[in-house]
Every structure is written in structure tokens, then in C-alpha cells.
Design a protein around this motif. Structure first.
Motif, short mmCIF file in Angstrom:
data_model
loop_
_atom_site.label_atom_id
_atom_site.label_comp_id
_atom_site.label_asym_id
_atom_site.label_seq_id
_atom_site.Cartn_x
_atom_site.Cartn_y
_atom_site.Cartn_z
N ALA A 90 9.35 -2.97 3.70
CA ALA A 90 10.31 -2.60 2.65
C ALA A 90 9.59 -1.93 1.48
O ALA A 90 8.42 -2.21 1.21
N GLN A 91 10.29 -1.06 0.79
CA GLN A 91 9.70 -0.38 -0.36
C GLN A 91 9.55 -1.35 -1.53
O GLN A 91 10.39 -2.22 -1.74
N ALA B 6 -3.87 0.24 -2.62
CA ALA B 6 -3.17 -0.98 -2.24
C ALA B 6 -2.96 -1.82 -3.49
O ALA B 6 -3.46 -1.50 -4.57
N ALA B 7 -2.22 -2.90 -3.35
CA ALA B 7 -2.02 -3.81 -4.47
C ALA B 7 -1.78 -5.21 -3.94
O ALA B 7 -1.14 -5.40 -2.90
N ALA C 42 0.85 -1.19 0.00
CA ALA C 42 0.00 0.00 0.00
C ALA C 42 0.88 1.23 0.00
O ALA C 42 2.07 1.18 0.34
N THR C 43 0.29 2.36 -0.40
CA THR C 43 1.02 3.63 -0.39
C THR C 43 0.99 4.22 1.01
O THR C 43 -0.07 4.44 1.58
N ILE C 44 2.16 4.47 1.55
CA ILE C 44 2.29 5.10 2.86
C ILE C 44 3.29 6.25 2.72
O ILE C 44 4.44 6.04 2.36
N GLY C 45 2.82 7.47 2.99
CA GLY C 45 3.71 8.62 2.84
C GLY C 45 4.18 8.82 1.42
O GLY C 45 5.30 9.28 1.19
N VAL D 278 4.86 0.42 -0.10
CA VAL D 278 5.64 -0.50 0.74
C VAL D 278 4.85 -1.78 0.97
O VAL D 278 3.62 -1.79 0.90
N PHE D 279 5.56 -2.86 1.24
CA PHE D 279 4.92 -4.13 1.53
C PHE D 279 4.34 -4.11 2.95
O PHE D 279 5.00 -3.67 3.89
N LEU D 280 3.10 -4.58 3.08
CA LEU D 280 2.44 -4.66 4.38
C LEU D 280 2.41 -6.08 4.93
O LEU D 280 2.54 -6.30 6.12
#
Length: 240
Positions: free
Chosen positions: A150-151, A196-197, A124-127, A131-133
Motif C-alpha cells: 500500500a502507498q 527507504a524509511a 521504500a520508493t518504488i516507481g 510504499v510499505f514493504l
């Protein structure tokens, strides 16, 4: 004196063994209750059926635990929807959109990995960064392993999914980044600038068609779970 102490020790051990099963059962109930509270806090207001689906706990067990949690004020009920109770509102206030996403996606990700044998990732996009959730390992270990936090590597199908949100079809990387690995990624626009993806990685030069369909279906399932948890229930739907 030594015989007396040994006898007492033996008695304590026997008593512990006799109650071990009940203690284990008690720990299991407590663990299930805390897991259920985690799901309620992340998905509130949430229906009993959605709690059972998200947690994997049998529906009747969920119903019984909710009744007990309501009695102690940990959960409150409004029609067929459940929320954290007054004693846990502070906990509910700290639930982030990313945590809500992870809870909703946990079971669909596990089932996608089990059905395909692929390594499955949720990001998902954070900031402003993808990054992987969450990660479910492949049935057979792969050369590349994603790490939560991690990105997302640039140029991968997952990274491209964030740039090509208007594209309805899954994004495919057929050995373009790593020669012997292929990846399928599906973007999940969630609104409020959150995207998210879901991605699935296999040790093949081209991903099987079934993997494309399964990954796309998993993305749709996660979207539906989140939206159903957020949609208010009208008076005509207040039934179980």
C-alpha cells in the motif's frame, strides 16, 4: 479380510509415528536451507557472520548448511564471502533491491517491535511512490494498520521522511494525523535513487524519547547491514 487390512493400516501408522520425528527434522533442515539461500541471493557476496545475523540461524548451523550447499553447487565460496552457485544464478539475477532491503531489515524490524511494543513498518520508493514493504504488528493492536504494497499515506511522518532527507533527526508525528497515535520515521538513503524509511507507531499522543532513539538506531543498523554486504573484502580481511 477386514482384520488383515486393519492390521496393515495399524502397522503403517506405527511406522509413520516412529519416523515422524526424523521427517520433521528433515523438513526443518530443508526449510533452513531454503531460507539461507534466500539470504545469500539477496545479500551476495555475504559473510557467514552476516548470514547468521540476517537469518537468525546459529552460526555453526549456517556453516554446516553452507558446506552442504557448496557440495551440490547451490552456493559458491570466494574467500570469506558466499554467493549463489552456478545452478542458482538465474534465481540470484531475479533478486530486486527491494527484496535485498527486506531481507536485511527483517531482524532489526522485529527487534525494534519487540523492544518498544510499537507497530514497525519498512517502506521504500518504488516507481516514484513510497510504499510499505514489510510490517510488524504492535504488541497491542492499533487503529491504523499498514499493509505491504500500500502507498504511504501523505502527511504522515513516514511520507515526510522522504521529503526531508537532509534532516538528520527522526521525523515525528505527535498526533497530527490521528489524534491518539504518534509516529517516528527515519529515512534511509541507499543510493541509486533508492530511499527507504523505518517508522514506528504507538498509541500515545507523543512518542517516548526512547522510541526516537531506537528507531534511529534501527535505521542505522539496516544501512550498515546493506553496506557491509556490498563492500568488497580486501586480502587483509580474509579471516573469520
Amino acid at each position: 479380510m477386514m482384520r488383515v487390512e486393519l492390521s496393515r493400516s495399524t502397522d503403517r501408522t506405527a511406522a509413520s509415528s516412529a519416523t515422524g520425528s526424523s521427517r520433521n527434522d528433515g523438513r526443518a533442515v530443508i526449510a533452513s536451507a531454503f531460507e539461507l539461500l534466500d539470504h545469500v541471493g539477496a545479500l551476495e557476496p555475504v559473510r557467514l557472520l552476516d548470514l547468521a545475523n540476517a537469518s537468525g540461524i546459529p552460526r555453526e548451523t549456517v556453516r554446516r548448511l553452507l558446506q552442504q550447499l557448496i557440495v551440490v553447487g547451490a552456493v559458491s565460496r570466494d574467500g570469506t564471502r558466499y554467493r549463489l552457485g552456478a545452478s542458482l544464478l538465474g534465481l540470484g539475477a531475479r533478486v530486486s533491491p527491494e527484496r535485498r532491503l527486506r531481507v536485511a531489515a527483517r531482524r532489526p524490524l522485529a527487534e525494534l517491535a519487540a523492544a518498544t511494543g510499537a507497530a514497525v513498518q519498512l517502506s521504500a520508493t518504488i516507481g516514484g511512490e513510497a510504499v510499505f514493504l514489510d510490517v510488524v504488528d504492535a504488541r497491542i493492536p492499533l487503529e491504523f494498520t499498514a499493509v505491504p504494497g500500500a502507498q504511504v499515506p501523505p502527511g504522515t511522518a513516514t511520507a515526510r521522511a522522504y521529503r526531508e532527507l537532509a534532516r538528520p533527526a527522526p521525523i515525528v508525528d505527535a498526533g497530527e494525523v490521528l489524534a491518539d497515535l504518534s509516529c517516528v520515521a527515519v529515512a534511509i538513503p541507499l543510493g541509486n535513487d533508492v530511499t527507504a524509511a523505518v517508522s514506528a507507531l504507538v498509541a500515545e499522543r507523543r512518542p517516548p524519547l526512547g522510541l526516537l532513539a531506537a528507531t534511529r538506531a534501527t535505521g542505522a543498523r539496516i544501512t550498515n547491514l546493506i553496506r557491509s554486504a556490498e563492500t568488497p573484502v580486501g586480502p587483509q580481511k580474509l579471516t573469520q
